[in-house]
Motif scaffolding. Structure first.
Motif, PDB file in Angstrom:
ATOM      1  N   GLN A   1      -4.079 -10.519   0.070  1.00 35.88           N
ATOM      2  CA  GLN A   1      -5.618 -10.622   0.760  1.00 35.88           C
ATOM      3  C   GLN A   1      -5.831 -10.748   2.224  1.00 35.88           C
ATOM      4  O   GLN A   1      -6.738 -10.330   2.466  1.00 35.88           O
ATOM      5  CB  GLN A   1      -5.982 -11.941  -0.111  1.00 35.88           C
ATOM      6  N   SER A   2      -4.630 -11.182   2.762  1.00 40.15           N
ATOM      7  CA  SER A   2      -4.867 -11.372   4.213  1.00 40.15           C
ATOM      8  C   SER A   2      -4.827  -9.984   5.018  1.00 40.15           C
ATOM      9  O   SER A   2      -5.595  -9.853   5.826  1.00 40.15           O
ATOM     10  CB  SER A   2      -3.700 -12.124   4.704  1.00 40.15           C
ATOM     11  N   LEU A   3      -3.945  -9.073   4.259  1.00 39.02           N
ATOM     12  CA  LEU A   3      -3.915  -7.663   4.638  1.00 39.02           C
ATOM     13  C   LEU A   3      -5.524  -6.976   4.826  1.00 39.02           C
ATOM     14  O   LEU A   3      -5.793  -6.133   5.660  1.00 39.02           O
ATOM     15  CB  LEU A   3      -2.859  -6.874   4.107  1.00 39.02           C
ATOM     16  N   ILE A   4      -6.051  -7.185   3.466  1.00 40.83           N
ATOM     17  CA  ILE A   4      -7.279  -6.561   3.419  1.00 40.83           C
ATOM     18  C   ILE A   4      -8.116  -7.054   4.356  1.00 40.83           C
ATOM     19  O   ILE A   4      -8.986  -6.275   4.870  1.00 40.83           O
ATOM     20  CB  ILE A   4      -7.747  -7.040   1.732  1.00 40.83           C
ATOM     21  N   GLY A   5      -8.345  -8.479   4.327  1.00 39.51           N
ATOM     22  CA  GLY A   5      -9.124  -8.769   5.872  1.00 39.51           C
ATOM     23  C   GLY A   5      -8.887  -8.247   7.037  1.00 39.51           C
ATOM     24  O   GLY A   5      -9.693  -8.197   7.849  1.00 39.51           O
TER      25      GLY A   5
ATOM     26  N   PHE B   1       8.011  -3.938   1.851  1.00 41.96           N
ATOM     27  CA  PHE B   1       7.168  -4.338   0.948  1.00 41.96           C
ATOM     28  C   PHE B   1       7.351  -3.932  -0.368  1.00 41.96           C
ATOM     29  O   PHE B   1       7.985  -2.888  -0.520  1.00 41.96           O
ATOM     30  CB  PHE B   1       5.757  -3.978   1.464  1.00 41.96           C
ATOM     31  N   PRO B   2       6.885  -4.509  -1.241  1.00 43.38           N
ATOM     32  CA  PRO B   2       6.890  -3.929  -2.757  1.00 43.38           C
ATOM     33  C   PRO B   2       6.323  -2.583  -2.839  1.00 43.38           C
ATOM     34  O   PRO B   2       5.056  -2.216  -2.233  1.00 43.38           O
ATOM     35  CB  PRO B   2       6.097  -4.991  -3.578  1.00 43.38           C
ATOM     36  N   GLN B   3       6.823  -1.905  -3.860  1.00 44.02           N
ATOM     37  CA  GLN B   3       6.590  -0.283  -3.898  1.00 44.02           C
ATOM     38  C   GLN B   3       5.096   0.011  -3.781  1.00 44.02           C
ATOM     39  O   GLN B   3       4.583   0.883  -3.059  1.00 44.02           O
ATOM     40  CB  GLN B   3       7.376   0.344  -5.021  1.00 44.02           C
ATOM     41  N   ASP B   4       4.312  -0.658  -4.712  1.00 50.67           N
ATOM     42  CA  ASP B   4       2.773  -0.249  -4.875  1.00 50.67           C
ATOM     43  C   ASP B   4       2.047  -0.704  -3.500  1.00 50.67           C
ATOM     44  O   ASP B   4       1.315   0.336  -3.208  1.00 50.67           O
ATOM     45  CB  ASP B   4       2.222  -1.041  -6.081  1.00 50.67           C
ATOM     46  N   ILE B   5       2.279  -1.799  -2.966  1.00 50.02           N
ATOM     47  CA  ILE B   5       1.880  -1.948  -1.619  1.00 50.02           C
ATOM     48  C   ILE B   5       2.195  -1.238  -0.732  1.00 50.02           C
ATOM     49  O   ILE B   5       1.353  -0.583   0.134  1.00 50.02           O
ATOM     50  CB  ILE B   5       2.133  -3.486  -1.158  1.00 50.02           C
TER      51      ILE B   5
ATOM     52  N   GLN C   1      -9.543  -0.800   0.497  1.00 44.57           N
ATOM     53  CA  GLN C   1     -10.253  -0.358  -0.697  1.00 44.57           C
ATOM     54  C   GLN C   1      -9.120  -0.180  -1.793  1.00 44.57           C
ATOM     55  O   GLN C   1      -8.948  -0.913  -2.554  1.00 44.57           O
ATOM     56  CB  GLN C   1     -11.058   0.701  -0.691  1.00 44.57           C
ATOM     57  N   GLY C   2      -7.990   0.700  -1.190  1.00 42.93           N
ATOM     58  CA  GLY C   2      -6.873   0.765  -2.281  1.00 42.93           C
ATOM     59  C   GLY C   2      -6.209  -0.830  -2.415  1.00 42.93           C
ATOM     60  O   GLY C   2      -5.582  -0.837  -3.635  1.00 42.93           O
TER      61      GLY C   2
END
Length: 149
Positions: A23-27, A84-88, A113-114
């Protein structure tokens, strides 16, 4: 029983921290996009501001440090988010740092968005896992009570 509860609590805490970082990365990406679009800030200035963020500031500090030591922004970004985890990681490492301002803004928006979609998916998944964990702990506690009786 106590050991199991401890392991489960650690797992829940780890997943919560992962969601907080996400969430912090999105922000941060949205803030970077706004700073570039409206304030006309350069990317290194944005990175410096993002270092103050609670959960992801350390990553932007590492990127800036790597850039100061001679790495390109792309290489610093790749190195920072490699663990980081694979999907992120797949979303973050697809970030393109070349091109004009419009391309960069679009890439920042697309990446945010992703990550946001992934965040909502993980949040729903976490809620379901917490329900299952609560049921499992309740069942184990009930079984323990029956055994002790």
């Amino acid at each position: 029983m106590a050991g199991s509860v401890y392991l489960i609590a650690n797992q829940v805490r780890k997943k919560r921290l992962e969601l907080d970082v996400l969430q912090s990365l999105i922000g941060a990406l949205r803030a970077m996009e706004a700073a570039i679009r409206w304030k006309r800030q350069a990317v290194p200035e944005c990175l410096k501001e993002l270092e103050q963020r609670k959960y992801c500031g350390e990553y932007f500090r590492k990127i800036r440090t790597l850039m100061e030591s001679g790495n390109t922004l792309h290489d610093a970004w790749q190195q920072t988010f490699q663990t980081f985890p694979q999907d992120i990681k797949a979303i973050l490492l697809a970030m393109e740092w070349e091109g004009d301002e419009l391309h960069l803004l679009g890439t920042l928006q697309y990446t945010a968005q992703g990550l946001s979609e992934l965040y909502h998916h993980r949040q729903a998944q976490r809620r379901n896992e917490n329900k299952l964990l609560t049921a499992a702990i309740g069942s184990a506690a009930g079984l323990l009570i029956l055994i002790l009786l």
